[in-house]
Design a protein around this motif. Structure first.
Motif, mmCIF file in Angstrom:
data_model
loop_
_atom_site.group_PDB
_atom_site.id
_atom_site.type_symbol
_atom_site.label_atom_id
_atom_site.label_comp_id
_atom_site.label_asym_id
_atom_site.label_seq_id
_atom_site.Cartn_x
_atom_site.Cartn_y
_atom_site.Cartn_z
ATOM 1 N N LYS A 26 -36.597 73.395 118.989
ATOM 2 C CA LYS A 26 -36.788 74.912 118.809
ATOM 3 C C LYS A 26 -35.693 75.717 118.719
ATOM 4 C CE LYS A 26 -37.932 77.667 121.774
ATOM 5 N NZ LYS A 26 -38.462 78.588 122.891
ATOM 6 N N LYS A 27 -36.142 76.911 118.113
ATOM 7 C CA LYS A 27 -34.975 77.983 117.910
ATOM 8 C C LYS A 27 -34.810 78.522 119.545
ATOM 9 C CE LYS A 27 -33.054 78.458 114.618
ATOM 10 N NZ LYS A 27 -31.925 77.508 113.900
ATOM 11 N N ILE A 28 -33.690 78.780 119.646
ATOM 12 C CA ILE A 28 -33.145 79.359 121.015
ATOM 13 C C ILE A 28 -32.862 80.905 120.753
ATOM 14 C CG2 ILE A 28 -31.827 79.088 123.031
ATOM 15 C CD1 ILE A 28 -31.542 76.162 122.732
ATOM 16 N N SER A 29 -33.642 81.701 121.427
ATOM 17 C CA SER A 29 -33.355 83.190 121.131
ATOM 18 C C SER A 29 -32.144 83.478 122.050
ATOM 19 C CB SER A 29 -34.565 84.085 121.494
ATOM 20 O OG SER A 29 -34.830 83.946 122.709
ATOM 21 N N ASN A 30 -31.409 84.812 121.815
ATOM 22 C CA ASN A 30 -30.461 85.234 122.534
ATOM 23 C C ASN A 30 -29.277 84.477 122.759
ATOM 24 O OD1 ASN A 30 -32.052 87.717 122.687
ATOM 25 N ND2 ASN A 30 -33.318 86.673 124.199
ATOM 26 N N LEU A 31 -28.767 83.431 121.918
ATOM 27 C CA LEU A 31 -27.921 82.467 122.066
ATOM 28 C C LEU A 31 -26.875 83.015 120.612
ATOM 29 C CD1 LEU A 31 -26.789 80.431 123.696
ATOM 30 C CD2 LEU A 31 -27.721 78.839 122.497
ATOM 31 N N LYS A 32 -25.543 82.764 120.976
ATOM 32 C CA LYS A 32 -24.801 83.146 119.972
ATOM 33 C C LYS A 32 -23.877 81.764 119.890
ATOM 34 C CE LYS A 32 -24.862 87.621 119.649
ATOM 35 N NZ LYS A 32 -25.901 87.868 120.556
ATOM 36 N N HIS A 33 -23.195 81.731 118.412
ATOM 37 C CA HIS A 33 -22.171 80.399 118.184
ATOM 38 C C HIS A 33 -21.624 80.022 119.421
ATOM 39 C CE1 HIS A 33 -20.463 78.177 114.796
ATOM 40 N NE2 HIS A 33 -19.924 77.902 116.020
ATOM 41 N N HIS A 34 -20.905 80.851 120.065
ATOM 42 C CA HIS A 34 -19.742 80.367 121.312
ATOM 43 C C HIS A 34 -20.234 81.326 122.517
ATOM 44 C CE1 HIS A 34 -17.365 78.172 119.067
ATOM 45 N NE2 HIS A 34 -16.593 79.267 118.297
ATOM 46 N N THR A 35 -20.745 80.932 123.665
ATOM 47 C CA THR A 35 -21.000 81.595 124.651
ATOM 48 C C THR A 35 -20.404 81.007 125.989
ATOM 49 O OG1 THR A 35 -23.290 81.855 123.838
ATOM 50 C CG2 THR A 35 -22.879 82.635 126.151
ATOM 51 N N LEU A 36 -19.630 82.043 126.559
ATOM 52 C CA LEU A 36 -18.894 81.616 127.993
ATOM 53 C C LEU A 36 -19.728 82.329 129.046
ATOM 54 C CD1 LEU A 36 -15.398 82.487 126.424
ATOM 55 C CD2 LEU A 36 -16.144 80.189 127.045
ATOM 56 N N PHE A 37 -20.008 80.996 129.847
ATOM 57 C CA PHE A 37 -20.550 81.468 131.225
ATOM 58 C C PHE A 37 -19.796 81.736 132.206
ATOM 59 C CE2 PHE A 37 -24.152 80.255 128.482
ATOM 60 C CZ PHE A 37 -25.363 80.736 128.872
ATOM 61 N N PHE A 38 -19.424 83.152 132.579
ATOM 62 C CA PHE A 38 -18.478 83.435 133.742
ATOM 63 C C PHE A 38 -19.133 84.128 134.637
ATOM 64 C CE2 PHE A 38 -14.108 82.370 132.147
ATOM 65 C CZ PHE A 38 -14.273 81.534 131.320
ATOM 66 N N GLU A 39 -20.395 83.889 135.314
ATOM 67 C CA GLU A 39 -21.052 84.300 136.349
ATOM 68 C C GLU A 39 -20.350 84.181 137.517
ATOM 69 O OE1 GLU A 39 -22.643 82.186 134.541
ATOM 70 O OE2 GLU A 39 -24.697 82.386 134.273
ATOM 71 N N ASN A 40 -19.657 83.093 137.800
ATOM 72 C CA ASN A 40 -19.049 82.534 139.034
ATOM 73 C C ASN A 40 -17.499 83.049 138.763
ATOM 74 O OD1 ASN A 40 -21.481 81.799 139.986
ATOM 75 N ND2 ASN A 40 -21.292 79.520 139.091
ATOM 76 N N ASP A 41 -16.668 82.890 139.842
ATOM 77 C CA ASP A 41 -15.510 83.318 140.005
ATOM 78 C C ASP A 41 -14.529 82.399 139.306
ATOM 79 O OD1 ASP A 41 -12.808 82.969 141.750
ATOM 80 O OD2 ASP A 41 -13.519 85.184 141.755
ATOM 81 N N LEU A 42 -13.838 82.811 138.362
ATOM 82 C CA LEU A 42 -12.760 81.923 137.529
ATOM 83 C C LEU A 42 -11.791 81.341 138.380
ATOM 84 C CD1 LEU A 42 -11.174 81.168 134.897
ATOM 85 C CD2 LEU A 42 -10.085 83.518 134.928
ATOM 86 N N TYR A 43 -11.343 82.087 139.285
ATOM 87 C CA TYR A 43 -10.294 81.565 140.197
ATOM 88 C C TYR A 43 -10.706 80.274 141.137
ATOM 89 C CZ TYR A 43 -8.487 85.683 137.973
ATOM 90 O OH TYR A 43 -8.269 86.735 136.924
ATOM 91 N N GLU A 44 -11.834 80.401 141.756
ATOM 92 C CA GLU A 44 -12.497 79.499 142.459
ATOM 93 C C GLU A 44 -12.459 77.997 141.683
ATOM 94 O OE1 GLU A 44 -16.508 78.676 145.146
ATOM 95 O OE2 GLU A 44 -15.847 80.453 144.445
ATOM 96 N N HIS A 45 -13.158 78.345 140.427
ATOM 97 C CA HIS A 45 -13.288 76.973 139.473
ATOM 98 C C HIS A 45 -11.940 76.499 139.105
ATOM 99 C CE1 HIS A 45 -15.670 75.094 135.998
ATOM 100 N NE2 HIS A 45 -14.490 74.450 136.333
#
Length: 496
Positions: free
Chosen positions: A316-335
């Motif tokens: 299926k086609k997935i709406s609201n998705l770009k070519h590149h997407t970064l999921f940074f909802e969590n803390d960068l420094y913790e990861h």
């Protein structure tokens, strides 16, 4: 009679080295353990019509890649079409979504809308980064790094302070920006250099310039088009490629690498280039007395991350998705702390999604999508299907939340995971690393593993565990460096 050169591995550094060596008049043979060219930049196509790039997906520093083709009288456009992505990518925060525009003026407006004065400060940042890019990518990283003396040149000396080798990247970014989202946006490109931003020299702001300022591009047909084009250059210059050819031993006699044992058969060469994993080459292909480094040396090295990847085909086609997407909802420094300090599976991971079918319809069947999920992890972890699946569920849930698509798993038409164990099996990657050696200050330039074997006259190393470091453009440069060293070696040998 032409000197006969063997190149172990057909990743970017191996392809680059082979092409230049053949151009210089050598007889070059490439030996690749897998069935196709490209190393980590391989691709595969499924029986039901999905195509996936297995490794690199960010086409940054386009001028460095272009330089390779120009050295052979060609252009990238002779082999593939480059598309400038707009937005360059999308970054998902817990309370906001940021689209990074293709147009630089619009990018400055975006920064200004988030933090007053940040638009002008972005211009100042990029001017500084452009100077570092010019010196760093055209002067600094092209050295073979046998000695610090190589860096005593008028241009480098004049601009030494501008390189900011003694300032950490995190502090440098905060000189310009205060808003947390802008800080994360500017810091994220260095994550794959192998350390937290506070442990990376400010020199690497050149990556922000090479990416954001020069643009984020996509080669139509996938990133494998780049390796296929490089292979075409190599073949045009008479390089011989040998696939399913596992190098089992480098045979040394009287201080010289005389031959390779390949699939049980011995073949003789005048010089050997190891574009294979440096650690594997030394610890498994050479007798102990011929190694540059011992076990303890490698144990102390700081590696760039490995990663957990899922290759997914959706019917299926997935709406609201770009070519590149970064999921940074969590803390960068913790990861990053979980990767570099704790060296454990992340408790609150960040991850990246590539959906190249949004730009390139050839990558998936009609009305379908090819999706690539990537989560950075510490190298050397215990890898299992159970652990992989746990993180897969987390990533899919977050993808569903962002896109508004429910029950995405029920539309999966193809699914394949790839992680530490696979990097070890397919590439002999030390601890299953994906990106090579970290570019920390203590592992910069001469402080990286040497390109020259100190005990064998005719063996050189190239690739992401030696100079200049990880990434596609540096690996291409690495191959050129060793090819020039071979040329100098035989010129010197003739004078003896």
């Amino acid at each position: 009679m032409k000197k006969k050169i063997a190149v172990i591995g057909s990743g970017f550094s191996g392809l680059s080295a082979a092409s230049y060596l053949s151009k210089y008049g050598f007889e070059v043979h490439v030996f690749e353990k897998n069935t196709e060219v490209g190393g980590r930049a391989r691709k595969f196509t499924t029986d039901n019509g999905y195509t996936f790039d297995m490794g690199p997906s960010w086409y940054w520093m386009p001028d460095i890649i272009e330089d390779f083709f120009q050295d052979f009288g060609s252009k990238t456009s002779d082999f593939y079409e480059l598309i400038s992505l707009n937005p360059q990518f999308e970054m998902i925060f817990s309370d906001d979504i940021m689209n990074v525009p293709e147009n630089y003026g619009e990018m400055k407006d975006l920064f200004e809308s988030i933090e007053k004065g940040a638009g002008n400060r972005l211009e100042e940042f990029m001017k500084d980064a452009a100077a570092k890019y010019e010196i760093g990518m055209k002067e600094f990283v092209v050295k073979p790094c046998h000695s610090w003396i190589e860096f005593i040149s008028p241009k480098i000396a004049k601009n030494a302070l501008k390189l900011d080798l003694l300032t950490n990247f995190s502090r440098f970014v905060r000189k310009y920006f205060q808003h947390p989202k802008l800080i994360i946006l500017m810091e994220f490109p260095v994550i794959f250099l192998g350390a937290a931003p506070k442990d990376i020299p400010a020199l690497y702001s050149l990556m922000n310039y090479g990416g954001y300022r020069l643009g984020t591009w996509y080669p139509m047909g996938g990133f494998s088009k780049v390796t296929e084009a490089m292979m075409s250059i190599a073949i045009r210059n008479s390089v011989k490629f040998n696939f399913d050819s596992n190098v089992e031993k480098i045979n040394v006699f009287d201080g010289r690498a005389q031959s390779l044992t390949i699939n049980g058969t011995e073949q003789y060469f005048d010089f050997i280039i190891a574009s294979s994993d440096y650690h594997h080459t030394e610890q498994h292909l050479l007798d102990k007395k011929y190694r540059n480094y011992n076990f303890d040396y490698w144990e102390k090295k700081i590696l760039a991350p490995s990663c957990l990847i899922y290759y997914l085909g959706f019917k299926k086609k997935i709406s609201n998705l770009k070519h590149h997407t970064l999921f940074f909802e969590n803390d960068l420094y913790e990861h990053t702390n979980d990767i570099y300090k704790e060296k454990k599976w992340p408790s609150k991971p960040l991850f990246y999604v590539c959906c190249s079918s949004k730009t390139d319809k050839s990558m998936a069947p009609e009305n379908c999508e090819n999706v690539f999920l990537l989560m950075p992890v510490a190298p050397g972890l215990e890898d299992s299907e159970e652990v992989r699946e746990d993180y897969f569920k987390q990533m899919i849930e977050r993808l569903e939340k962002h896109t508004g698509e429910t029950e995405l798993s029920s539309y999966i038409d193809y699914k394949r995971s790839y992680c530490i164990n696979d990097f070890q099996t397919d590439y002999n990657a030390y601890k299953g690393n994906a990106y090579g050696l970290a570019n920390t200050l203590s592992q910069t330039a001469v402080l990286k593993p040497a390109i020259r074997n100190k005990k064998i006259k005719n063996l050189l190393y190239t690739g992401q565990l030696t100079v200049p470091g990880p990434g596609v453009p540096p690996s291409i440069i690495s191959g050129k460096i060793v090819a020039n060293e071979v040329k100098k070696y035989f010129k010197y040998e003739k004078t003896l």
